[in-house]
Design a protein around this motif. Structure first.
Motif, PDB file in Angstrom:
ATOM      1  N   LEU A  46      -8.996   4.703  -5.991  1.00 21.83           N
ATOM      2  CA  LEU A  46      -9.138   3.570  -5.076  1.00 21.83           C
ATOM      3  C   LEU A  46      -9.793   4.022  -3.784  1.00 21.83           C
ATOM      4  O   LEU A  46      -9.311   4.955  -3.132  1.00 21.83           O
ATOM      5  CB  LEU A  46      -7.770   2.953  -4.776  1.00 21.83           C
ATOM      6  CG  LEU A  46      -7.001   2.451  -5.998  1.00 21.83           C
ATOM      7  CD1 LEU A  46      -5.739   3.268  -6.182  1.00 21.83           C
ATOM      8  CD2 LEU A  46      -6.683   0.982  -5.880  1.00 21.83           C
ATOM      9  N   VAL A  47     -10.874   3.353  -3.416  1.00 17.79           N
ATOM     10  CA  VAL A  47     -11.529   3.559  -2.133  1.00 17.79           C
ATOM     11  C   VAL A  47     -11.267   2.303  -1.309  1.00 17.79           C
ATOM     12  O   VAL A  47     -11.783   1.224  -1.610  1.00 17.79           O
ATOM     13  CB  VAL A  47     -13.043   3.797  -2.300  1.00 17.79           C
ATOM     14  CG1 VAL A  47     -13.692   3.983  -0.929  1.00 17.79           C
ATOM     15  CG2 VAL A  47     -13.294   5.020  -3.179  1.00 17.79           C
ATOM     16  N   LEU A  48     -10.434   2.437  -0.283  1.00 15.95           N
ATOM     17  CA  LEU A  48      -9.997   1.288   0.506  1.00 15.95           C
ATOM     18  C   LEU A  48     -10.927   1.065   1.694  1.00 15.95           C
ATOM     19  O   LEU A  48     -11.408   2.033   2.304  1.00 15.95           O
ATOM     20  CB  LEU A  48      -8.566   1.505   0.991  1.00 15.95           C
ATOM     21  CG  LEU A  48      -7.537   1.844  -0.098  1.00 15.95           C
ATOM     22  CD1 LEU A  48      -6.177   2.122   0.528  1.00 15.95           C
ATOM     23  CD2 LEU A  48      -7.447   0.710  -1.113  1.00 15.95           C
ATOM     24  N   THR A  49     -11.179  -0.205   2.023  1.00 17.10           N
ATOM     25  CA  THR A  49     -12.022  -0.559   3.162  1.00 17.10           C
ATOM     26  C   THR A  49     -11.409  -1.741   3.889  1.00 17.10           C
ATOM     27  O   THR A  49     -10.595  -2.485   3.325  1.00 17.10           O
ATOM     28  CB  THR A  49     -13.450  -0.940   2.714  1.00 17.10           C
ATOM     29  OG1 THR A  49     -13.386  -2.158   1.947  1.00 17.10           O
ATOM     30  CG2 THR A  49     -14.076   0.166   1.865  1.00 17.10           C
ATOM     31  N   ALA A  53      -9.288  -5.601   2.827  1.00 17.56           N
ATOM     32  CA  ALA A  53      -7.914  -5.482   3.325  1.00 17.56           C
ATOM     33  C   ALA A  53      -6.991  -6.554   2.758  1.00 17.56           C
ATOM     34  O   ALA A  53      -5.807  -6.303   2.505  1.00 17.56           O
ATOM     35  CB  ALA A  53      -7.904  -5.544   4.854  1.00 17.56           C
ATOM     36  N   ASP A  54      -7.502  -7.766   2.547  1.00 15.44           N
ATOM     37  CA  ASP A  54      -6.671  -8.860   2.046  1.00 15.44           C
ATOM     38  C   ASP A  54      -6.759  -9.029   0.535  1.00 15.44           C
ATOM     39  O   ASP A  54      -6.152  -9.946  -0.021  1.00 15.44           O
ATOM     40  CB  ASP A  54      -7.065 -10.173   2.721  1.00 15.44           C
ATOM     41  CG  ASP A  54      -6.606 -10.232   4.177  1.00 15.44           C
ATOM     42  OD1 ASP A  54      -5.635  -9.530   4.511  1.00 15.44           O
ATOM     43  OD2 ASP A  54      -7.223 -10.968   4.960  1.00 15.44           O
ATOM     44  N   ASP A  55      -7.523  -8.177  -0.144  1.00 18.37           N
ATOM     45  CA  ASP A  55      -7.700  -8.293  -1.594  1.00 18.37           C
ATOM     46  C   ASP A  55      -6.640  -7.478  -2.334  1.00 18.37           C
ATOM     47  O   ASP A  55      -6.194  -6.430  -1.858  1.00 18.37           O
ATOM     48  CB  ASP A  55      -9.085  -7.793  -2.011  1.00 18.37           C
ATOM     49  CG  ASP A  55     -10.208  -8.595  -1.373  1.00 18.37           C
ATOM     50  OD1 ASP A  55      -9.958  -9.751  -0.976  1.00 18.37           O
ATOM     51  OD2 ASP A  55     -11.322  -8.055  -1.265  1.00 18.37           O
ATOM     52  N   ASN A  56      -6.258  -7.946  -3.508  1.00 22.36           N
ATOM     53  CA  ASN A  56      -5.398  -7.144  -4.379  1.00 22.36           C
ATOM     54  C   ASN A  56      -6.199  -5.955  -4.907  1.00 22.36           C
ATOM     55  O   ASN A  56      -7.225  -6.142  -5.577  1.00 22.36           O
ATOM     56  CB  ASN A  56      -4.891  -7.985  -5.549  1.00 22.36           C
ATOM     57  CG  ASN A  56      -3.834  -8.988  -5.127  1.00 22.36           C
ATOM     58  OD1 ASN A  56      -3.105  -8.765  -4.159  1.00 22.36           O
ATOM     59  ND2 ASN A  56      -3.741 -10.097  -5.827  1.00 22.36           N
ATOM     60  N   VAL A  57      -5.768  -4.751  -4.591  1.00 23.16           N
ATOM     61  CA  VAL A  57      -6.516  -3.552  -4.990  1.00 23.16           C
ATOM     62  C   VAL A  57      -5.778  -2.722  -6.035  1.00 23.16           C
ATOM     63  O   VAL A  57      -6.385  -1.878  -6.695  1.00 23.16           O
ATOM     64  CB  VAL A  57      -6.831  -2.669  -3.764  1.00 23.16           C
ATOM     65  CG1 VAL A  57      -7.751  -3.396  -2.793  1.00 23.16           C
ATOM     66  CG2 VAL A  57      -5.547  -2.219  -3.057  1.00 23.16           C
ATOM     67  N   LEU A  58      -4.469  -2.948  -6.185  1.00 25.35           N
ATOM     68  CA  LEU A  58      -3.693  -2.151  -7.131  1.00 25.35           C
ATOM     69  C   LEU A  58      -2.591  -3.011  -7.729  1.00 25.35           C
ATOM     70  O   LEU A  58      -1.853  -3.678  -7.008  1.00 25.35           O
ATOM     71  CB  LEU A  58      -3.071  -0.931  -6.440  1.00 25.35           C
ATOM     72  CG  LEU A  58      -2.169  -0.050  -7.317  1.00 25.35           C
ATOM     73  CD1 LEU A  58      -2.990   0.655  -8.392  1.00 25.35           C
ATOM     74  CD2 LEU A  58      -1.406   0.966  -6.470  1.00 25.35           C
ATOM     75  N   LEU A  59      -2.505  -2.986  -9.055  1.00 21.29           N
ATOM     76  CA  LEU A  59      -1.404  -3.639  -9.766  1.00 21.29           C
ATOM     77  C   LEU A  59      -0.633  -2.560 -10.518  1.00 21.29           C
ATOM     78  O   LEU A  59      -1.200  -1.837 -11.337  1.00 21.29           O
ATOM     79  CB  LEU A  59      -1.925  -4.686 -10.747  1.00 21.29           C
ATOM     80  CG  LEU A  59      -0.848  -5.396 -11.583  1.00 21.29           C
ATOM     81  CD1 LEU A  59       0.019  -6.280 -10.693  1.00 21.29           C
ATOM     82  CD2 LEU A  59      -1.480  -6.214 -12.699  1.00 21.29           C
ATOM     83  N   ILE A 109      -2.075  -5.375  -1.737  1.00 27.30           N
ATOM     84  CA  ILE A 109      -3.361  -5.642  -1.101  1.00 27.30           C
ATOM     85  C   ILE A 109      -3.834  -4.382  -0.392  1.00 27.30           C
ATOM     86  O   ILE A 109      -3.051  -3.461  -0.138  1.00 27.30           O
ATOM     87  CB  ILE A 109      -3.281  -6.832  -0.126  1.00 27.30           C
ATOM     88  CG1 ILE A 109      -2.329  -6.528   1.050  1.00 27.30           C
ATOM     89  CG2 ILE A 109      -2.853  -8.104  -0.847  1.00 27.30           C
ATOM     90  CD1 ILE A 109      -2.372  -7.588   2.148  1.00 27.30           C
ATOM     91  N   GLY A 110      -5.126  -4.344  -0.057  1.00 26.83           N
ATOM     92  CA  GLY A 110      -5.702  -3.155   0.551  1.00 26.83           C
ATOM     93  C   GLY A 110      -5.025  -2.741   1.834  1.00 26.83           C
ATOM     94  O   GLY A 110      -4.803  -1.543   2.085  1.00 26.83           O
ATOM     95  N   LEU A 111      -4.668  -3.714   2.651  1.00 26.12           N
ATOM     96  CA  LEU A 111      -4.039  -3.426   3.937  1.00 26.12           C
ATOM     97  C   LEU A 111      -2.716  -2.689   3.751  1.00 26.12           C
ATOM     98  O   LEU A 111      -2.435  -1.693   4.421  1.00 26.12           O
ATOM     99  CB  LEU A 111      -3.818  -4.734   4.698  1.00 26.12           C
ATOM    100  CG  LEU A 111      -3.453  -4.629   6.172  1.00 26.12           C
ATOM    101  CD1 LEU A 111      -4.604  -4.060   6.979  1.00 26.12           C
ATOM    102  CD2 LEU A 111      -3.059  -6.004   6.716  1.00 26.12           C
TER     103      LEU A 111
END
Length: 368
Positions: A46-49, A53-59, A109-111
């Motif tokens: 995962l590369v977070l930006t 920030a408000d997107d689901n990035v990990l389940l 979420i990303g945040l």
């Protein structure tokens, strides 16, 4: 004959004790419980930006764990550094997120994931390793095998700026006195508003305290469209947390209200002797003074503050002689005399999602 009776009595005693021991062993022996299969993650790199920030990035998802007792299983997700997952202090520094009873997945979420990674010590803009595991708890806690994630966190920008929300909630559309939504991240703004009875729910979003540039509704109520004449609309009366994302041209509202609670707010009822402790009186938000306010007829008794009619976030006074109240403090103010009171609550919760709620807030309680 007496000799045979004594032998029978002795044999019966032995059988009784043996049965008792077997029964006790059945009751006190813990049966082995384990995760029936491995947990799963939607991505292990995962590369977070800030833009996500408000997107689901990990389940994170997992199989149902079956305990010998027929009762709900409470699950939690834990993150930690690889080097902190062994030895006598293994997982003691982990970030633990309670998911709930019989829930078999958790989205991040990303945040939130960025805060977890940074708090655990991963440097920004560098790929680092985290491990994640799932805890299942009932009469004891058991854990899944961990999965290793490669996470690149970002350093949150220091942002400044506001956008403005003129609307019918003001009683008049006045951009000069409209609610200011404060930047909490790059292009993301947050604020609070109360729509009182008799006031409309519609509004616009302006980039300045003027009408040179504003946003109205686009394809849907939650889409921003530059210079659209169609108003946005809140669900109706009540208090809300507003978030606007100019990166994605989306906005959202969430019911959100601080309230007063305690034995002073309501007398016991035949159905609920603790009615005052179980039902908050909601406060209204004054966007010009940035305070929450309620005028209420109080009884003699206790009073404290909580969010959204729940105990998840609450404040009470460590010292009831002051106006400073402390998060998760069990203390309460003593309302000594019944009457009409004006109560205010002020909190600097700039970004509760990433920063949490502050340790202290302030209040006033004035008899009218």
């Amino acid at each position: 004959m007496k000799k045979y009776i004594n032998k029978l009595f002795l044999l019966g005693s032995v059988l009784f004790l043996s049965a008792s021991c077997d029964s006790e062993a059945e009751l006190t022996t813990l049966k082995a419980v384990s995760f029936p299969s491995a947990i799963e993650v939607s991505s292990s790199t995962l590369v977070l930006t800030e833009d996500s920030a408000d997107d689901n990035v990990l389940l994170v998802s997992w199989p149902k764990v079956t305990f010998p007792i027929d009762a709900p299983v409470t699950y939690a997700v834990e993150f930690d550094l690889i080097g902190d997952t062994s030895g006598t202090t293994a997982w003691q520094k982990a970030k633990r997120i309670v998911v709930g009873e019989d829930v078999l997945s958790k989205a991040f979420i990303g945040l939130d994931l960025n805060k977890i990674a940074v708090d655990l010590g991963l440097p920004p803009d560098v790929a680092g390793k985290l491990v994640v595991r799932v805890e299942a708890a009932m009469d004891r806690k058991i854990y899944s095998d961990p999965i290793t994630l490669t996470v690149t966190p970002y350093e949150k920008s220091v942002v400044f700026g506001e956008i403005y929300m003129p609307g019918a909630y003001q009683g008049e559309w006045n951009v000069d006195t409209a609610l200011a939504l404060t930047a909490i991240s790059k292009g993301i703004y947050q604020g609070y508003v109360t729509v009182l009875p008799g006031y409309g729910p519609v509004f616009k979003l302006n980039t300045g305290r003027n009408w040179e540039q504003f946003y109205g509704a686009g394809a849907t109520n939650n889409d921003l469209k530059d210079m659209s004449t169609t108003d946005f609309a809140l669900p109706g009366e009540g208090s809300y947390q507003i978030k606007v994302n100019l990166n994605t041209l989306k906005w959202s509202s969430t019911p959100y209200a601080w309230g007063i609670v305690g034995s002073s707010t309501h007398a016991p009822t035949p159905e609920d002797k603790d009615y005052g402790w179980n039902h908050s009186i909601p406060m209204s938000y004054n966007h010009e003074t940035k305070t929450w306010k309620a005028t209420a007829n109080l009884l003699a008794g206790a009073l404290k503050f909580r969010l959204n009619d729940k105990w998840d976030v609450n404040y009470g006074p460590a010292d009831p002689t002051t106006n400073t109240i402390n998060k998760d403090n069990g203390g309460a103010y003593d309302i000594g005399e019944p009457g009409t009171y004006e109560i205010t609550f002020t909190i600097n919760d700039v970004d509760p999602v990433s920063a949490g709620y502050p340790a202290t807030a302030t209040c006033t309680i004035v008899k009218k």
